[in-house]
Scaffold this motif. Structure first.
Motif, mmCIF file in Angstrom:
data_model
loop_
_atom_site.group_PDB
_atom_site.id
_atom_site.type_symbol
_atom_site.label_atom_id
_atom_site.label_comp_id
_atom_site.label_asym_id
_atom_site.label_seq_id
_atom_site.Cartn_x
_atom_site.Cartn_y
_atom_site.Cartn_z
ATOM 1 N N UNK A 35 7.750 9.091 26.199
ATOM 2 C CA UNK A 35 8.518 10.137 25.519
ATOM 3 C C UNK A 35 9.063 11.138 26.540
ATOM 4 N N UNK A 36 8.232 11.502 27.513
ATOM 5 C CA UNK A 36 8.664 12.442 28.554
ATOM 6 C C UNK A 36 9.832 11.874 29.356
ATOM 7 N N UNK A 37 9.794 10.585 29.630
ATOM 8 C CA UNK A 37 10.889 9.934 30.349
ATOM 9 C C UNK A 37 12.160 9.957 29.513
ATOM 10 N N UNK A 38 12.033 9.564 28.243
ATOM 11 C CA UNK A 38 13.203 9.459 27.373
ATOM 12 C C UNK A 38 13.891 10.801 27.159
ATOM 13 N N UNK A 39 13.102 11.859 27.047
ATOM 14 C CA UNK A 39 13.671 13.174 26.734
ATOM 15 C C UNK A 39 13.920 14.010 27.984
ATOM 16 N N UNK A 40 13.612 13.445 29.158
ATOM 17 C CA UNK A 40 13.770 14.157 30.447
ATOM 18 C C UNK A 40 13.013 15.483 30.433
#
Length: 282
Positions: free
Chosen positions: A186-191
């Motif tokens: 999730x952190x990767x996807x939402x930067x």
């Protein structure tokens, strides 16, 4: 006396000007959430950060609660490389525990601090899609897609999403997802601007029996070598996998800290204090 006890509010006001509208992803494990004292302390600190205008996504597991319910029904818990082996019977317990109990307890705690929190799972609106990670693990999922529509809708409405680590596939099957991995994806996807894992220990140790061997920072190469040398095992493995995944794909601050210690979350995220273990890319 805690050094922030007298100047805490002033310091936060100054620092918050630079952090407003940042996105922080926080992962909290079940061993902390099953303890009422730690749960209350963690929710209070996250609530203070939320009040600064920082957007927070909280992802949680619920290992202790799952174990307790399994024990009540005389269902044995099995683990492989730090991940729960999940058959159909265990999957029902996982859903009951994660979303029926743990998620609800978190939302109730946030309500005390007037935080607009919304409890969802990765199943909702197909936020997290997955397939089987390993046949040996059963209904444990490997994430194939992160759909941010619902999460971004909630954040834009100043809601704090509290996400239990469940996912779905295109056929509607439910999967148990390791919460560390889900939080990182999730952190990767939402930067995300910062990524924090709350553990029940101070961080990563070169030798857990030697409390002076805590890594204040650790590189990806050191992580890989430590895994090869069997220094890092069991529940630490998915945490390291999650952090490594995030660091390789995004230049995001990534830290593992002890969620049991008061003010650790604030000191890490707001004051950038060198606590726990920071994962760096060298």
């Amino acid at each position: 006396m805690n050094p922030y006890s007298l100047t805490f509010d002033k310091n936060i006001t100054i620092k918050s000007k630079d952090l407003k509208e940042n996105i922080f992803v926080i992962k909290c494990g079940g061993s902390l959430l099953s303890n009422k004292i730690y749960l209350e302390q963690i929710i209070k600190e996250i609530s203070q950060i939320y009040q600064l205008g920082i957007k927070i996504i909280l992802v949680h597991g619920g290992g202790n609660e799952i174990n307790d319910i399994c024990n009540k029904f005389h269902i044995s818990s099995k683990f492989l490389n730090g991940q729960r082996v999940t058959d159909k019977e265990t999957m029902e317990i996982v859903q009951l525990s994660l979303h029926g109990k743990t998620n609800r307890n978190i939302i109730s705690s946030f309500n005390k601090y007037n935080v607009k929190s919304i409890g969802i799972s990765g199943q909702d609106s197909k936020t997290i899609e997955a397939n089987i990670r390993d046949e040996k693990l059963g209904y444990v999922g490997n994430i194939t897609n992160v759909n941010l529509n619902l999460i971004e809708h909630l954040l834009n409405g100043n809601y704090l999403p509290v996400i239990s680590s469940l996912a779905t596939d295109k056929q509607g099957n439910t999967y148990n997802i390791n919460a560390d991995i889900m939080a990182a994806e999730i952190a990767i996807a939402i930067s995300a601007d910062k990524f924090l894992i709350l553990s029940d220990i101070d961080g990563i140790y070169d030798d857990y029996k030697n409390k002076n061997s805590l890594y204040h920072d650790i590189t990806l190469n050191q992580i890989e070598k430590g895994i090869q040398d069997n220094k890092f095992t069991d529940g630490m493995l998915p945490k390291l996998e999650a952090c490594s995944l995030l660091i390789k794909k995004k230049k995001t601050d990534c830290q593992i800290i002890n969620g049991k210690k008061e003010n650790n979350i604030l000191e890490s995220l707001i004051f950038n204090m060198p606590i726990g273990t920071k994962i760096i890319n060298l």
